[in-house]
Design a protein around this motif. Structure first.
Motif, PDB file in Angstrom:
ATOM      1  N   ALA A   1       0.846  -1.204   0.000  1.00  0.00           N
ATOM      2  CA  ALA A   1       0.000   0.000   0.000  1.00  0.00           C
ATOM      3  C   ALA A   1       0.872   1.241   0.000  1.00  0.00           C
ATOM      4  O   ALA A   1       2.018   1.213   0.461  1.00  0.00           O
ATOM      5  N   ILE A   2       0.313   2.324  -0.520  1.00  0.00           N
ATOM      6  CA  ILE A   2       1.003   3.612  -0.530  1.00  0.00           C
ATOM      7  C   ILE A   2       0.045   4.675   0.001  1.00  0.00           C
ATOM      8  O   ILE A   2      -1.175   4.570  -0.164  1.00  0.00           O
ATOM      9  N   GLY A   3       0.602   5.684   0.682  1.00  0.00           N
ATOM     10  CA  GLY A   3      -0.212   6.748   1.236  1.00  0.00           C
ATOM     11  C   GLY A   3      -0.400   7.901   0.262  1.00  0.00           C
ATOM     12  O   GLY A   3      -0.010   7.839  -0.908  1.00  0.00           O
TER      13      GLY A   3
ATOM     14  N   THR B   1      -3.051  -4.514  -3.790  1.00  0.00           N
ATOM     15  CA  THR B   1      -2.356  -3.254  -3.508  1.00  0.00           C
ATOM     16  C   THR B   1      -3.381  -2.160  -3.243  1.00  0.00           C
ATOM     17  O   THR B   1      -4.462  -2.158  -3.820  1.00  0.00           O
ATOM     18  N   ASP B   2      -3.008  -1.213  -2.379  1.00  0.00           N
ATOM     19  CA  ASP B   2      -3.966  -0.194  -1.956  1.00  0.00           C
ATOM     20  C   ASP B   2      -3.363   1.196  -2.034  1.00  0.00           C
ATOM     21  O   ASP B   2      -2.153   1.387  -1.836  1.00  0.00           O
ATOM     22  N   TYR B   3      -4.221   2.176  -2.320  1.00  0.00           N
ATOM     23  CA  TYR B   3      -3.884   3.598  -2.232  1.00  0.00           C
ATOM     24  C   TYR B   3      -4.700   4.165  -1.081  1.00  0.00           C
ATOM     25  O   TYR B   3      -5.924   4.211  -1.141  1.00  0.00           O
ATOM     26  N   ASN B   4      -4.019   4.569  -0.010  1.00  0.00           N
ATOM     27  CA  ASN B   4      -4.683   5.035   1.201  1.00  0.00           C
ATOM     28  C   ASN B   4      -4.632   6.560   1.258  1.00  0.00           C
ATOM     29  O   ASN B   4      -3.619   7.146   1.640  1.00  0.00           O
ATOM     30  N   GLU B   5      -5.728   7.204   0.903  1.00  0.00           N
ATOM     31  CA  GLU B   5      -5.773   8.665   0.851  1.00  0.00           C
ATOM     32  C   GLU B   5      -5.753   9.313   2.231  1.00  0.00           C
ATOM     33  O   GLU B   5      -5.499  10.513   2.347  1.00  0.00           O
ATOM     34  N   GLN B   6      -6.031   8.538   3.270  1.00  0.00           N
ATOM     35  CA  GLN B   6      -6.077   9.097   4.620  1.00  0.00           C
ATOM     36  C   GLN B   6      -4.697   9.160   5.263  1.00  0.00           C
ATOM     37  O   GLN B   6      -4.519   9.848   6.271  1.00  0.00           O
ATOM     38  N   ALA B   7      -3.743   8.440   4.716  1.00  0.00           N
ATOM     39  CA  ALA B   7      -2.388   8.391   5.282  1.00  0.00           C
ATOM     40  C   ALA B   7      -1.495   9.372   4.520  1.00  0.00           C
ATOM     41  O   ALA B   7      -1.004   9.061   3.437  1.00  0.00           O
TER      42      ALA B   7
ATOM     43  N   THR C   1       2.548  16.439 -10.563  1.00  0.00           N
ATOM     44  CA  THR C   1       2.778  15.191 -11.288  1.00  0.00           C
ATOM     45  C   THR C   1       2.232  14.015 -10.498  1.00  0.00           C
ATOM     46  O   THR C   1       1.600  13.103 -11.043  1.00  0.00           O
ATOM     47  N   PHE C   2       2.478  14.033  -9.190  1.00  0.00           N
ATOM     48  CA  PHE C   2       2.008  12.937  -8.349  1.00  0.00           C
ATOM     49  C   PHE C   2       0.507  13.010  -8.134  1.00  0.00           C
ATOM     50  O   PHE C   2      -0.139  12.000  -7.846  1.00  0.00           O
ATOM     51  N   SER C   3      -0.055  14.206  -8.279  1.00  0.00           N
ATOM     52  CA  SER C   3      -1.511  14.330  -8.212  1.00  0.00           C
ATOM     53  C   SER C   3      -2.151  13.590  -9.373  1.00  0.00           C
ATOM     54  O   SER C   3      -3.208  12.955  -9.229  1.00  0.00           O
ATOM     55  N   MET C   4      -1.528  13.666 -10.547  1.00  0.00           N
ATOM     56  CA  MET C   4      -2.062  12.961 -11.716  1.00  0.00           C
ATOM     57  C   MET C   4      -2.056  11.457 -11.484  1.00  0.00           C
ATOM     58  O   MET C   4      -3.003  10.748 -11.837  1.00  0.00           O
ATOM     59  N   ILE C   5      -0.969  10.953 -10.868  1.00  0.00           N
ATOM     60  CA  ILE C   5      -0.862   9.517 -10.632  1.00  0.00           C
ATOM     61  C   ILE C   5      -1.839   9.069  -9.551  1.00  0.00           C
ATOM     62  O   ILE C   5      -2.555   8.076  -9.705  1.00  0.00           O
ATOM     63  N   ASN C   6      -1.898   9.838  -8.454  1.00  0.00           N
ATOM     64  CA  ASN C   6      -2.708   9.424  -7.312  1.00  0.00           C
ATOM     65  C   ASN C   6      -4.152   9.894  -7.399  1.00  0.00           C
ATOM     66  O   ASN C   6      -5.083   9.094  -7.387  1.00  0.00           O
ATOM     67  N   VAL C   7      -4.347  11.207  -7.477  1.00  0.00           N
ATOM     68  CA  VAL C   7      -5.696  11.760  -7.432  1.00  0.00           C
ATOM     69  C   VAL C   7      -6.506  11.359  -8.663  1.00  0.00           C
ATOM     70  O   VAL C   7      -7.678  10.983  -8.564  1.00  0.00           O
ATOM     71  N   LEU C   8      -5.897  11.430  -9.854  1.00  0.00           N
ATOM     72  CA  LEU C   8      -6.627  11.112 -11.083  1.00  0.00           C
ATOM     73  C   LEU C   8      -6.466   9.659 -11.519  1.00  0.00           C
ATOM     74  O   LEU C   8      -7.218   9.182 -12.359  1.00  0.00           O
ATOM     75  N   GLY C   9      -5.493   8.956 -10.950  1.00  0.00           N
ATOM     76  CA  GLY C   9      -5.250   7.577 -11.356  1.00  0.00           C
ATOM     77  C   GLY C   9      -5.595   6.563 -10.285  1.00  0.00           C
ATOM     78  O   GLY C   9      -6.540   5.787 -10.410  1.00  0.00           O
ATOM     79  N   ASN C  10      -4.832   6.578  -9.189  1.00  0.00           N
ATOM     80  CA  ASN C  10      -5.008   5.568  -8.152  1.00  0.00           C
ATOM     81  C   ASN C  10      -6.352   5.669  -7.434  1.00  0.00           C
ATOM     82  O   ASN C  10      -6.877   4.664  -6.950  1.00  0.00           O
ATOM     83  N   HIS C  11      -6.894   6.868  -7.339  1.00  0.00           N
ATOM     84  CA  HIS C  11      -8.206   7.024  -6.712  1.00  0.00           C
ATOM     85  C   HIS C  11      -9.260   6.195  -7.467  1.00  0.00           C
ATOM     86  O   HIS C  11     -10.061   5.480  -6.856  1.00  0.00           O
ATOM     87  N   LYS C  12      -9.216   6.288  -8.793  1.00  0.00           N
ATOM     88  CA  LYS C  12     -10.161   5.520  -9.608  1.00  0.00           C
ATOM     89  C   LYS C  12      -9.855   4.029  -9.544  1.00  0.00           C
ATOM     90  O   LYS C  12     -10.768   3.193  -9.459  1.00  0.00           O
ATOM     91  N   ARG C  13      -8.572   3.689  -9.587  1.00  0.00           N
ATOM     92  CA  ARG C  13      -8.187   2.278  -9.533  1.00  0.00           C
ATOM     93  C   ARG C  13      -8.697   1.620  -8.252  1.00  0.00           C
ATOM     94  O   ARG C  13      -9.224   0.504  -8.273  1.00  0.00           O
ATOM     95  N   LYS C  14      -8.512   2.321  -7.131  1.00  0.00           N
ATOM     96  CA  LYS C  14      -8.966   1.759  -5.863  1.00  0.00           C
ATOM     97  C   LYS C  14     -10.487   1.600  -5.859  1.00  0.00           C
ATOM     98  O   LYS C  14     -11.021   0.576  -5.409  1.00  0.00           O
TER      99      LYS C  14
END
Length: 401
Positions: free
Chosen positions: A156-158, A238-244, A177-190
């Motif tokens: 998992a990643i925070g 694998t997890d994307y933890n937006e709270q961490a 750049t990391f917003s694109m990966i996490n906010v626009l990418g991993n958020h949807k994946r999760k």
């Protein structure tokens, strides 16, 4: 010139279609989770060569966590005894590990040295967290990440935020750049139950995986993306933890971002050369639970490349070729394409900024919104550098926050 127009329009439309297809494919993924009740024993790994200017901030934030981690279970990885980071680590009661083979200058090799030494000591951990020395953790970072562990995620990643986004426009756009990966990418994946993409540190790997590996097997220029592909091939949850939340320092010089992004792109394609044949073989003989994740990754960045090439062809056709004959219609077509591409990237930038937990100071926010589309387009230059530079090496980014 009609051929250029048709080709450009076709690539642009095909790229948009491929992008939408990739998002749709993620629906066809399912991760099997096994909930855990036991409280884990945690190890923290910190590659910290010449990072004495920033490492104390990380060690202090670990010490102040709402979920305590034993000081001796924090491993600071150094290359020499004379590194000032050693004294700082010992001041906090942390364990120092000296690297054995200094000919291999990548983060993955440093992590491998540390894990092998820990396993040789017969230490057993349920979780291995990895941080860069310039990271700082929110007070409840471990507490939040353990929710992912209890739910059954093996990796998992925070949520990655920038601690120096307000320095200048370069650090601000770099953080996005990391917003694109996490906010626009991993958020949807999760949300869809698909495998996520790791970017940087601020992550954990379960101890049973590390013991199975007998070290740290990801040694490419982008060991984080390599780990992402490995997890997909092995169907590891694998997890994307937006709270961490954890904070990371971004470059403040444009030249540093070019070197950094060139390395990322070079590593991206190297990792894909290694893992895509395995993905194709897996899909050829089976329909795995994470079918959608694998198919999406096989598409990769091709839609974005097609869109960029299509837009460039239309711009060349409209602005430079047709305008020579003073054909106003085609001139305005070229201008329209430029404005359209810029406007789309502008909207993406506004969406990313609205989702970030940090706030840019007055004046810098508007400059960031206007400059970020141009910054994103410079990835084309970085990609060309990666393509034509034979030996792209890891370069240290200066930290000082």
């Amino acid at each position: 010139m009609a051929i250029i127009t048709i080709a450009g329009a076709g690539l642009l439309i095909g790229g948009v279609g491929g992008f939408l297809l990739g998002g749709w494919l993620l629906k066809f993924s399912h991760l099997t989770l096994h909930h855990r009740e036991k409280e884990p024993r945690i190890a923290v790994l910190i590659p910290a060569r010449d990072e004495s200017k920033v490492i104390e901030g990380l060690l202090r934030s670990i010490q102040r966590q709402s979920y305590p981690v034993r000081a001796e279970d924090v491993y600071v990885i150094l290359e020499k005894n004379e590194d000032p980071s050693r004294a700082i680590a010992e001041q906090y009661g942390n364990t120092v590990i000296l690297r054995k083979d200094l000919s291999k200058q990548r983060k993955g090799y440093a992590l491998n040295d540390a894990v092998q030494e820990i396993l040789e000591r017969s230490e057993q951990y349920d979780l291995y967290f990895v941080f860069d020395a310039d990271n700082i953790l929110a007070k409840d970072y471990f507490e939040q990440m353990l929710e992912s562990y209890r739910q059954g995620y093996e990796m998992a990643i925070g949520y990655r935020a920038a601690k120096n986004a307000n320095d200048n426009v370069i650090s601000a756009v770099s953080s996005l750049t990391f917003s694109m990966i996490n906010v626009l990418g991993n958020h949807k994946r999760k949300k869809l139950g698909a495998n996520i993409i790791f970017s940087g540190t601020g992550c954990y790997v379960s101890g049973n995986l590390v013991e199975k590996w007998g070290g740290w097997p990801f040694h490419s220029l982008t060991e984080d993306y390599e780990m992402s592909l490995y997890a997909m091939v092995k169907n590891i949850p694998t997890d994307y933890n937006e709270q961490a939340t954890f904070y990371d320092e971004q470059p403040v010089q444009y030249a540093e971002t070019v070197a950094q992004r060139t390395r990322w792109i070079k590593g991206y394609f190297a990792a894909r050369r290694l893992y895509l044949p395995r993905m194709r073989e897996l899909l050829r003989h089976d329909r795995p639970e994470n079918f959608g994740s694998l198919m999406k990754e096989l598409i990769g960045v091709k839609p974005i490349i097609l869109m960029l090439i299509g837009a460039i062809l239309l711009m060349v056709d409209g602005l430079f070729v047709r305008s020579i004959g003073l054909n106003v219609d085609w001139l305005w077509l070229g201008v329209g394409v430029v404005v359209l591409v810029y406007a789309v990237l502008l909207v993406i930038t506004v969406v990313m900024l609205s989702r970030e937990c940090y706030k840019l100071r007055q004046g810098l926010e508007m400059r960031t919104i206007l400059f970020n589309p141009i910054y994103l387009l410079t990835y084309v230059w970085c990609a060309l550098k990666a393509l034509f530079t034979k030996d792209v090496k890891w370069q240290k980014t200066k930290h000082g926050k």
